[in-house]
Design a protein around this motif. Structure first.
Motif, PDB file in Angstrom:
ATOM      1  N   ALA A 176       5.994   4.832  -5.828  1.00 54.27           N
ATOM      2  CA  ALA A 176       4.722   5.512  -5.618  1.00 54.27           C
ATOM      3  C   ALA A 176       4.369   6.388  -6.812  1.00 54.27           C
ATOM      4  CB  ALA A 176       4.772   6.340  -4.338  1.00 54.27           C
ATOM      5  N   THR A 177       5.359   7.090  -7.356  1.00 53.51           N
ATOM      6  CA  THR A 177       5.120   7.948  -8.521  1.00 53.51           C
ATOM      7  C   THR A 177       4.613   7.127  -9.700  1.00 53.51           C
ATOM      8  OG1 THR A 177       6.824   9.521  -7.821  1.00 53.51           O
ATOM      9  CG2 THR A 177       6.213   9.524 -10.156  1.00 53.51           C
ATOM     10  N   ALA A 178       5.245   5.971  -9.936  1.00 51.36           N
ATOM     11  CA  ALA A 178       4.836   5.119 -11.061  1.00 51.36           C
ATOM     12  C   ALA A 178       3.426   4.569 -10.854  1.00 51.36           C
ATOM     13  CB  ALA A 178       5.833   3.973 -11.222  1.00 51.36           C
ATOM     14  N   LEU A 179       3.111   4.149  -9.634  1.00 45.22           N
ATOM     15  CA  LEU A 179       1.795   3.582  -9.370  1.00 45.22           C
ATOM     16  C   LEU A 179       0.697   4.646  -9.423  1.00 45.22           C
ATOM     17  CD1 LEU A 179       2.607   1.027  -6.522  1.00 45.22           C
ATOM     18  CD2 LEU A 179       1.808   0.493  -8.841  1.00 45.22           C
ATOM     19  N   LEU A 180       0.982   5.827  -8.891  1.00 49.41           N
ATOM     20  CA  LEU A 180      -0.007   6.902  -8.962  1.00 49.41           C
ATOM     21  C   LEU A 180      -0.297   7.280 -10.408  1.00 49.41           C
ATOM     22  CD1 LEU A 180       1.171   9.181  -6.008  1.00 49.41           C
ATOM     23  CD2 LEU A 180      -0.882   7.751  -6.091  1.00 49.41           C
ATOM     24  N   GLU A 205       0.010   5.137 -12.985  1.00 47.90           N
ATOM     25  CA  GLU A 205      -0.701   4.001 -13.574  1.00 47.90           C
ATOM     26  C   GLU A 205      -2.166   3.963 -13.137  1.00 47.90           C
ATOM     27  OE1 GLU A 205      -0.215  -0.839 -14.142  1.00 47.90           O
ATOM     28  OE2 GLU A 205       1.186   0.261 -12.882  1.00 47.90           O
ATOM     29  N   LEU A 206      -2.424   4.346 -11.887  1.00 51.44           N
ATOM     30  CA  LEU A 206      -3.795   4.329 -11.363  1.00 51.44           C
ATOM     31  C   LEU A 206      -4.487   5.685 -11.513  1.00 51.44           C
ATOM     32  CD1 LEU A 206      -5.092   1.755 -10.066  1.00 51.44           C
ATOM     33  CD2 LEU A 206      -2.606   1.678 -10.141  1.00 51.44           C
ATOM     34  N   LEU A 207      -3.929   6.545 -12.350  1.00 53.28           N
ATOM     35  CA  LEU A 207      -4.551   7.813 -12.736  1.00 53.28           C
ATOM     36  C   LEU A 207      -4.756   8.765 -11.562  1.00 53.28           C
ATOM     37  CD1 LEU A 207      -7.223   6.329 -15.183  1.00 53.28           C
ATOM     38  CD2 LEU A 207      -4.906   7.121 -15.712  1.00 53.28           C
ATOM     39  N   LEU A 208      -3.805   8.796 -10.650  1.00 54.25           N
ATOM     40  CA  LEU A 208      -3.868   9.690  -9.496  1.00 54.25           C
ATOM     41  C   LEU A 208      -2.702  10.680  -9.463  1.00 54.25           C
ATOM     42  CD1 LEU A 208      -4.920   7.182  -6.672  1.00 54.25           C
ATOM     43  CD2 LEU A 208      -6.360   8.903  -7.781  1.00 54.25           C
ATOM     44  N   ALA A 209      -1.900  10.703 -10.493  1.00 54.28           N
ATOM     45  CA  ALA A 209      -0.719  11.576 -10.484  1.00 54.28           C
ATOM     46  C   ALA A 209      -1.111  13.043 -10.334  1.00 54.28           C
ATOM     47  CB  ALA A 209       0.095  11.369 -11.761  1.00 54.28           C
ATOM     48  N   PRO A 213      -4.477  16.550  -0.042  1.00 52.61           N
ATOM     49  CA  PRO A 213      -4.717  15.707   1.132  1.00 52.61           C
ATOM     50  C   PRO A 213      -5.473  14.445   0.719  1.00 52.61           C
ATOM     51  CG  PRO A 213      -5.319  17.990   1.579  1.00 52.61           C
ATOM     52  CD  PRO A 213      -5.054  17.899   0.109  1.00 52.61           C
ATOM     53  N   ALA A 214      -5.042  13.304   1.210  1.00 52.55           N
ATOM     54  CA  ALA A 214      -5.691  12.046   0.823  1.00 52.55           C
ATOM     55  C   ALA A 214      -7.152  12.031   1.234  1.00 52.55           C
ATOM     56  CB  ALA A 214      -4.953  10.869   1.449  1.00 52.55           C
ATOM     57  N   SER A 215      -7.480  12.717   2.333  1.00 55.17           N
ATOM     58  CA  SER A 215      -8.855  12.744   2.816  1.00 55.17           C
ATOM     59  C   SER A 215      -9.775  13.557   1.908  1.00 55.17           C
ATOM     60  CB  SER A 215      -8.906  13.313   4.229  1.00 55.17           C
ATOM     61  OG  SER A 215      -8.388  14.639   4.248  1.00 55.17           O
ATOM     62  N   GLN A 257     -11.592   7.770  -5.985  1.00 59.60           N
ATOM     63  CA  GLN A 257     -10.154   8.024  -5.938  1.00 59.60           C
ATOM     64  C   GLN A 257      -9.519   7.387  -4.702  1.00 59.60           C
ATOM     65  OE1 GLN A 257     -10.398  12.325  -6.250  1.00 59.60           O
ATOM     66  NE2 GLN A 257      -9.579  12.274  -8.340  1.00 59.60           N
ATOM     67  N   LYS A 258     -10.249   7.378  -3.586  1.00 60.71           N
ATOM     68  CA  LYS A 258      -9.731   6.710  -2.388  1.00 60.71           C
ATOM     69  C   LYS A 258      -9.573   5.214  -2.632  1.00 60.71           C
ATOM     70  CE  LYS A 258     -11.478   9.995   1.057  1.00 60.71           C
ATOM     71  NZ  LYS A 258     -12.456  10.224   2.147  1.00 60.71           N
ATOM     72  N   LYS A 259     -10.500   4.642  -3.387  1.00 59.05           N
ATOM     73  CA  LYS A 259     -10.374   3.219  -3.707  1.00 59.05           C
ATOM     74  C   LYS A 259      -9.160   2.970  -4.596  1.00 59.05           C
ATOM     75  CE  LYS A 259     -14.885   1.736  -2.546  1.00 59.05           C
ATOM     76  NZ  LYS A 259     -15.670   0.519  -2.440  1.00 59.05           N
ATOM     77  N   LEU A 260      -8.920   3.870  -5.544  1.00 62.22           N
ATOM     78  CA  LEU A 260      -7.722   3.759  -6.370  1.00 62.22           C
ATOM     79  C   LEU A 260      -6.460   3.902  -5.530  1.00 62.22           C
ATOM     80  CD1 LEU A 260      -8.829   5.812  -9.503  1.00 62.22           C
ATOM     81  CD2 LEU A 260      -8.254   3.381  -9.473  1.00 62.22           C
ATOM     82  N   LEU A 261      -6.460   4.837  -4.584  1.00 61.36           N
ATOM     83  CA  LEU A 261      -5.302   4.995  -3.711  1.00 61.36           C
ATOM     84  C   LEU A 261      -5.121   3.766  -2.835  1.00 61.36           C
ATOM     85  CD1 LEU A 261      -2.963   6.628  -2.649  1.00 61.36           C
ATOM     86  CD2 LEU A 261      -4.564   7.893  -1.173  1.00 61.36           C
ATOM     87  N   GLY A 262      -6.223   3.150  -2.418  1.00 59.84           N
ATOM     88  CA  GLY A 262      -6.112   1.903  -1.667  1.00 59.84           C
ATOM     89  C   GLY A 262      -5.429   0.815  -2.471  1.00 59.84           C
ATOM     90  N   ILE A 263      -5.712   0.763  -3.777  1.00 59.05           N
ATOM     91  CA  ILE A 263      -5.034  -0.213  -4.638  1.00 59.05           C
ATOM     92  C   ILE A 263      -3.553   0.123  -4.749  1.00 59.05           C
ATOM     93  CG2 ILE A 263      -4.927  -1.162  -6.973  1.00 59.05           C
ATOM     94  CD1 ILE A 263      -7.959  -0.644  -7.190  1.00 59.05           C
ATOM     95  N   VAL A 264      -3.243   1.421  -4.888  1.00 63.25           N
ATOM     96  CA  VAL A 264      -1.838   1.840  -4.924  1.00 63.25           C
ATOM     97  C   VAL A 264      -1.117   1.361  -3.662  1.00 63.25           C
ATOM     98  CG1 VAL A 264      -0.288   3.829  -4.808  1.00 63.25           C
ATOM     99  CG2 VAL A 264      -2.188   3.830  -6.419  1.00 63.25           C
ATOM    100  N   CYS A 265      -1.712   1.587  -2.504  1.00 62.25           N
ATOM    101  CA  CYS A 265      -1.092   1.185  -1.240  1.00 62.25           C
ATOM    102  C   CYS A 265      -0.875  -0.324  -1.187  1.00 62.25           C
ATOM    103  CB  CYS A 265      -1.944   1.640  -0.061  1.00 62.25           C
ATOM    104  SG  CYS A 265      -1.972   3.427   0.189  1.00 62.25           S
ATOM    105  N   ALA A 266      -1.860  -1.084  -1.666  1.00 61.88           N
ATOM    106  CA  ALA A 266      -1.718  -2.537  -1.675  1.00 61.88           C
ATOM    107  C   ALA A 266      -0.571  -2.985  -2.573  1.00 61.88           C
ATOM    108  CB  ALA A 266      -3.025  -3.180  -2.142  1.00 61.88           C
ATOM    109  N   LEU A 267      -0.344  -2.241  -3.666  1.00 61.31           N
ATOM    110  CA  LEU A 267       0.688  -2.634  -4.631  1.00 61.31           C
ATOM    111  C   LEU A 267       2.087  -2.179  -4.234  1.00 61.31           C
ATOM    112  CD1 LEU A 267      -1.209  -1.850  -7.954  1.00 61.31           C
ATOM    113  CD2 LEU A 267      -0.893  -4.071  -6.854  1.00 61.31           C
ATOM    114  N   MET A 268       2.200  -1.286  -3.256  1.00 61.04           N
ATOM    115  CA  MET A 268       3.521  -0.767  -2.880  1.00 61.04           C
ATOM    116  C   MET A 268       4.454  -1.849  -2.357  1.00 61.04           C
ATOM    117  SD  MET A 268       4.044   2.421  -3.586  1.00 61.04           S
ATOM    118  CE  MET A 268       5.413   2.869  -2.497  1.00 61.04           C
TER     119      MET A 268
END
Length: 265
Positions: free
Chosen positions: A134-138, A140-144, A150-152, A158-169
């Protein structure tokens, strides 16, 4: 000898809701490493097709083969395990979980059966593995920089980027993205474009449902166009504006220039 087996093969797929035939005899292949745009006007069947391939709806007829294996009867979680993930057009984020916690919750190793059997040590090892990924993906997707928020509270982009992170986990080989740039600030749109190109360069196969024609030209190597449940074109993005069946699908015919197609699509 070259392996010509497609990563994904859809054959004669059909779906109706009552008397409404949403998909009719849909067939296409996706090759490993492609970035394919899935296009079509509203009501063309894109969302239904995406939901069927990813296990959220069932087809009335047809075969979906991933890496040569039929998956059309599998539930969504088994399709994720097989290597296909997806994002959603409007990702809903829990109010009481941080960005990091949401990413870790999407891991297929975080709370698995084997980790439970192995006991606390196995669970902790799985958590460490999920946290590192998760740390590496966040990053890479510029969310670190928002990992502890809070995700909300994230912006729409940024939510769309987090959605991509979740898909890649789950380490998929293929990801379907549902309108990844819709409503996104131009700066974040550029970040999404760059991230998707990097993922593809790393070997990820991507299928993108999108209406932004500039984005499609920038990212996709091929487009599949649906109209009223039928595939009417499979072509390069630059050929869309001169394809009569595509113009008719979007405009009902009579339009001749690319600017009109971009405006309507």
């Amino acid at each position: 000898m070259t392996n010509t087996t497609p990563l994904l093969r859809v054959q004669s797929l059909a779906k109706a809701f009552g008397g409404n035939k949403v998909l009719q005899n849909v067939s296409f292949d996706i090759q490993p490493g492609e970035i394919v745009g899935l296009l079509g006007p509203n009501g063309s069947g894109k969302s239904t097709l995406l939901n069927i391939i990813t296990g959220f709806e069932s087809a009335d007829r047809g075969v979906i083969a991933y890496r040569g294996n039929a998956i059309q009867t599998l539930p969504a979680h088994r399709i994720v395990e097989a290597g296909i993930a997806r994002t959603f057009q409007l990702p809903a984020m829990p109010e009481k979980m941080s960005v990091m916690e949401v990413a870790m919750a999407a891991s297929t190793t975080h709370h698995g059966f084997w980790e439970t059997l192995l006991g606390t040590g196995g669970v902790r090892a799985a958590e460490r593995q999920a946290h590192a990924k998760a740390t590496a993906l966040l990053h890479e997707l510029l969310l670190a920089h928002v990992r502890d928020l809070p995700a909300s509270a994230l912006s729409g982009g940024q939510k769309k980027l987090l959605g991509i992170v979740c898909a890649l986990m789950g380490a998929p080989k293929m990801v379907f993205l549902d309108e990844p740039t819709a409503g996104v600030h131009p700066n974040l749109r550029n970040d999404i474009v760059s991230a998707l190109k990097r993922l593809n360069q790393q070997g990820m196969t991507l299928v993108i449902v999108e209406h932004d024609m500039h984005f499609i030209r920038e990212v996709c190597s091929r487009c599949i166009v649906l109209d009223r449940g039928h595939i009417v074109a499979s072509c390069c993005p630059d050929e869309l504006s001169s394809n009569e069946r595509v113009l008719q699908a979007y405009l009902g015919g009579g339009a001749e220039n690319d600017a009109v197609l971009e405006k309507q699509a």
